[in-house]
Motif scaffolding. Structure first.
Motif, short mmCIF file in Angstrom:
data_model
loop_
_atom_site.label_atom_id
_atom_site.label_comp_id
_atom_site.label_asym_id
_atom_site.label_seq_id
_atom_site.Cartn_x
_atom_site.Cartn_y
_atom_site.Cartn_z
N ASP A 246 0.84 -1.21 0.00
CA ASP A 246 0.00 0.00 0.00
C ASP A 246 0.87 1.26 0.00
O ASP A 246 0.66 2.18 -0.80
CB ASP A 246 -0.91 0.02 1.23
CG ASP A 246 -2.04 -1.01 1.16
OD1 ASP A 246 -2.35 -1.47 0.05
OD2 ASP A 246 -2.58 -1.34 2.22
N THR B 285 3.14 1.51 -3.44
CA THR B 285 2.41 1.88 -4.66
C THR B 285 1.86 3.29 -4.56
O THR B 285 1.81 4.02 -5.56
CB THR B 285 1.28 0.88 -4.95
OG1 THR B 285 0.43 0.75 -3.80
CG2 THR B 285 1.83 -0.49 -5.31
N ARG B 286 1.49 3.69 -3.35
CA ARG B 286 1.01 5.07 -3.15
C ARG B 286 2.16 6.05 -3.37
O ARG B 286 1.98 7.08 -4.03
CB ARG B 286 0.42 5.21 -1.76
CG ARG B 286 -0.32 6.53 -1.52
CD ARG B 286 -0.88 6.60 -0.11
NE ARG B 286 -1.76 5.47 0.18
CZ ARG B 286 -1.54 4.57 1.13
NH1 ARG B 286 -0.46 4.65 1.89
NH2 ARG B 286 -2.39 3.59 1.33
N ASN C 4 3.01 6.27 -6.96
CA ASN C 4 1.90 6.83 -7.75
C ASN C 4 1.73 6.08 -9.06
O ASN C 4 1.59 6.68 -10.14
CB ASN C 4 2.13 8.33 -8.01
CG ASN C 4 0.87 9.03 -8.48
OD1 ASN C 4 -0.25 8.62 -8.15
ND2 ASN C 4 1.03 10.09 -9.25
N ASP D 193 -0.11 4.18 -11.91
CA ASP D 193 -1.46 4.25 -12.47
C ASP D 193 -2.28 3.04 -12.04
O ASP D 193 -1.74 1.93 -11.87
CB ASP D 193 -1.41 4.32 -13.99
CG ASP D 193 -0.92 5.67 -14.49
OD1 ASP D 193 -0.93 6.62 -13.70
OD2 ASP D 193 -0.51 5.75 -15.66
N GLU D 194 -3.57 3.23 -11.93
CA GLU D 194 -4.46 2.18 -11.43
C GLU D 194 -4.33 0.88 -12.23
O GLU D 194 -4.40 -0.21 -11.67
CB GLU D 194 -5.91 2.66 -11.48
CG GLU D 194 -6.89 1.67 -10.87
CD GLU D 194 -8.31 2.21 -10.84
OE1 GLU D 194 -9.22 1.41 -10.60
OE2 GLU D 194 -8.49 3.42 -11.07
N ASN D 195 -4.13 0.98 -13.53
CA ASN D 195 -3.98 -0.20 -14.37
C ASN D 195 -2.52 -0.45 -14.75
O ASN D 195 -2.23 -1.09 -15.76
CB ASN D 195 -4.82 -0.07 -15.64
CG ASN D 195 -6.31 -0.04 -15.34
OD1 ASN D 195 -6.80 -0.88 -14.57
ND2 ASN D 195 -7.03 0.90 -15.90
N LEU E 194 -5.28 -4.74 -5.85
CA LEU E 194 -5.32 -3.27 -5.84
C LEU E 194 -5.63 -2.72 -7.22
O LEU E 194 -5.80 -1.50 -7.38
CB LEU E 194 -3.98 -2.71 -5.35
CG LEU E 194 -3.57 -3.06 -3.92
CD1 LEU E 194 -2.20 -2.46 -3.59
CD2 LEU E 194 -4.60 -2.58 -2.91
N GLY E 195 -5.67 -3.59 -8.23
CA GLY E 195 -6.03 -3.16 -9.57
C GLY E 195 -4.90 -3.18 -10.57
O GLY E 195 -5.08 -2.80 -11.74
N TYR E 196 -3.72 -3.64 -10.17
CA TYR E 196 -2.57 -3.63 -11.07
C TYR E 196 -2.50 -4.90 -11.91
O TYR E 196 -2.94 -5.97 -11.48
CB TYR E 196 -1.27 -3.47 -10.27
CG TYR E 196 -1.22 -2.19 -9.49
CD1 TYR E 196 -1.18 -0.95 -10.13
CD2 TYR E 196 -1.26 -2.19 -8.09
CE1 TYR E 196 -1.15 0.24 -9.41
CE2 TYR E 196 -1.24 -1.02 -7.36
CZ TYR E 196 -1.19 0.20 -8.03
OH TYR E 196 -1.19 1.37 -7.31
#
Length: 243
Positions: free
Chosen positions: A35, A38-39, A42, A44-46, A66-68
């Motif tokens: 968490d 990746t935050r 930054n 991208d969501e994908n 998390l969407g990656y």
């Protein structure tokens, strides 16, 4: 007595005993780290992430949640075979030698939980850094999460016994010839087994030399999974971001 003379990480990581010994790793701590990382990056969501030396895929699976888009890569065929049960359209697991470039590029390449410094040959360590560099796209960031060697050596527990799933693991830890070594011995079904883990006692200065030789640039250093400042005396981890 069973003693496998194959390269230690090939023979040990492919045994069921390795996974038994380390079955109680802190998944929550790993998730907090992912968490925070990746935050901070930054991504991208994908975005696309390569989890290099992924083991059985615990980081890969969480990153995917998390969407990656995630590729988990590991030399251990047994670990990859296990991890493949979690595959989906955006999560795949591949058998791969991390000394060699992966045939794709990524927004981030993560090498986590001291999955570096196993090799006997110095050039293999350098080749791994070079491979990570080639695996990054134009904006990609490489991350190596290593132990803080000075802290680990200072707090080394020379001998320890762990009983897990009815198996008594006898552990001995020591420093020898520039490696931090763990001897692992146990008896299972009346057979005696002996394995060894050997990790190079790399310092930050050693990594800086590798990065320079690989022509990559160290961007940031953290000392724990909360991404707090690195202190060579007190930090448990050495988390390095580079490109």
């Amino acid at each position: 007595m069973i003693k496998d003379n194959t390269t230690w990480y090939v023979s040990w990581f492919d045994t069921p005993f390795y996974h038994i010994l380390y079955k109680n790793r802190d998944d929550r701590e790993a998730q907090v780290f992912m968490d925070n990382l990746t935050r901070y990056l930054n991504i991208d969501e994908n975005g696309k992430i390569l989890d290099l030396a992924c083991g059985k895929g615990r980081h890969s699976i969480y990153l995917n949640s998390l969407g990656y888009h995630v590729i988990g890569a590991d030399l251990s065929e047994n670990s990859i075979e296990y991890a493949k049960q979690f595959e989906n359209d955006t999560l795949q697991f591949k058998v791969h030698d991390m000394c060699k470039p992966y045939p794709d590029t990524f927004d981030a390449v993560f090498n986590l939980f001291t999955s570096f410094g196993y090799f006997e040959k110095d050039e293999d360590n350098l080749d791994t850094i070079k491979a990570i560099k080639s695996d990054l796209n134009d904006y990609g960031i490489g991350v190596i999460d290593f132990m803080n060697t000075e802290y680990v050596i200072k707090h080394l527990v020379p001998e320890e016994t762990k009983v897990i799933d009815g198996i008594t693991f006898n552990l001995k830890r020591y420093v020898e010839d520039g490696y931090i070594i763990k001897d692992i011995s146990f008896i299972f079904e009346s057979k005696a087994y002996n394995y060894q883990e050997r990790v190079r006692a790399f310092t930050l200065e050693d990594f800086e030399a590798l990065f320079e030789a690989a022509n990559v640039h160290l961007i940031e250093i953290f000392g724990n999974y909360k991404l707090q400042k690195f202190d060579v005396k007190t930090s448990e981890r050495l988390v390095m971001l580079f490109k």
